[in-house]
Enzyme design. Structure first.
Site, PDB file in Angstrom:
ATOM      1  CE  LYS A  99       1.125 -28.894 -72.284  1.00 56.56           C
ATOM      2  NZ  LYS A  99       1.287 -27.899 -71.190  1.00 56.56           N
ATOM      3  N   GLY A 161       3.068 -19.143 -67.792  1.00 56.88           N
ATOM      4  CA  GLY A 161       3.043 -18.452 -66.510  1.00 56.88           C
ATOM      5  C   GLY A 161       3.063 -16.946 -66.584  1.00 56.88           C
ATOM      6  CB  ALA A 187       1.493 -21.467 -72.349  1.00 56.92           C
ATOM      7  N   GLY A 188       0.020 -18.927 -70.839  1.00 61.45           N
ATOM      8  CA  GLY A 188      -0.143 -17.484 -70.897  1.00 61.45           C
ATOM      9  C   GLY A 188      -1.502 -16.956 -70.495  1.00 61.45           C
ATOM     10  CG  ASN A 209      -0.800 -24.991 -63.435  1.00 65.57           C
ATOM     11  OD1 ASN A 209       0.278 -25.583 -63.397  1.00 65.57           O
ATOM     12  ND2 ASN A 209      -1.503 -24.827 -62.325  1.00 65.57           N
ATOM     13  CB  THR A 210       0.181 -19.760 -63.667  1.00 68.04           C
ATOM     14  OG1 THR A 210       1.238 -20.672 -63.987  1.00 68.04           O
ATOM     15  CG2 THR A 210       0.704 -18.721 -62.694  1.00 68.04           C
TER      16      THR A 210
END
Length: 259
Positions: A99, A161, A187-188, A209-210
């Site tokens: 990535k 995040g 992301a987001g 992830n987050t």
């Protein structure tokens, strides 16, 4: 019916990719990843050990699984840094699917430096890496990355995040229409419904992830993400009804009983 996600020479049955950051320990990372059904977990090589066998190594926690490690270049701010990092990773681990992310704003937004990303992509593609390129939600840049050799493009839904979800739905559609490689929304993502929306828009996959790692119950959220991605994909393939400003009766008007 099989619905395989193909990224370069690799094939996956899950369209959910998870991250490895922000967990309290590697065991929790493993448990949440397995609960998600994901077949790839991305790892910030500059922050998480996958290369030194003499230290606690995340790869050890997935040796008995089919989960593939996806090294990422988080923390790199130039093409040269990312290129050097991935060469070291492949030398140490043999992993060639990556990535690629080169960050332009390290202070607030963590937005990518797309020009540096493009430069790195051109070099790494010539060295036979399978490249998944993190980028902004710009169809023009997505196409340039594809032309440079990216095997998948990863437009952001919102800042990393942030948990804001897909902020520009049209751009996801525009990116999907612009390229002939998989589009992974990255992301987001804040919760399962965000992942479902991304998939309903036509994304080929979602990376989060987050939203999992920082949830009150990471294992439960991982399972929710699994089902959200599946549901979103099924809805996209089924085809949603068009939006209209006025009502349309769901029952026929013909044959009504006269009073």
């Amino acid at each position: 019916m099989s619905d395989i996600l193909k990224i370069g020479k690799y094939e996956f049955t899950s369209r959910l990719i998870v991250g490895s950051g922000k967990y309290p320990d590697f065991q929790t990372t493993r448990d949440a990843t397995l609960a998600s059904g994901a077949e790839m977990i991305t790892v910030a090589v500059r922050r998480v050990n996958i290369m030194d066998p003499n230290e606690e190594n995340l790869m050890d926690y997935f040796k008995d699984t089919d989960v593939k490690i996806l090294p990422n270049s988080a923390g790199c701010t130039t093409a040269e840094e990312a290129i050097t990092l991935f060469r070291l990773v492949r030398e140490a681990t043999g992993i060639d699917i990556i990535k690629l992310e080169v960050i332009g704003d390290t202070a607030k937004t963590l937005y990518p430096d797309v020009m540096e990303t493009l430069k790195a992509c051109e070099v790494l593609a010539k060295e036979d890496f399978t490249i998944m390129a993190y980028t902004n939600d710009d169809p023009i840049m997505a196409k340039r990355l594809e032309n440079a050799g990216a095997h998948a493009v990863m437009p952001l839904a919102a800042p990393i995040g942030s948990g804001l979800g897909v902020q520009n739905r049209y751009n996801v559609v525009f990116v999907k229409d612009a390229v002939n490689v998989p589009v992974i929304v990255d992301a987001g993502i804040g919760t399962a419904s965000d992942a479902a929306v991304a998939m309903e828009l036509g994304a080929d996959g979602v990376l989060t992830n987050t939203a999992i790692a920082q949830a009150k119950n990471p294992i439960a959220m991982a399972e929710a993400m699994k089902h959200a991605v599946i549901a979103g994909r099924m809805a996209y393939k089924a085809g949603r009804i068009p939006k209209k400003p006025y009502a349309t009766a769901s029952s026929p008007l013909e044959g009504l009983i006269e009073f």
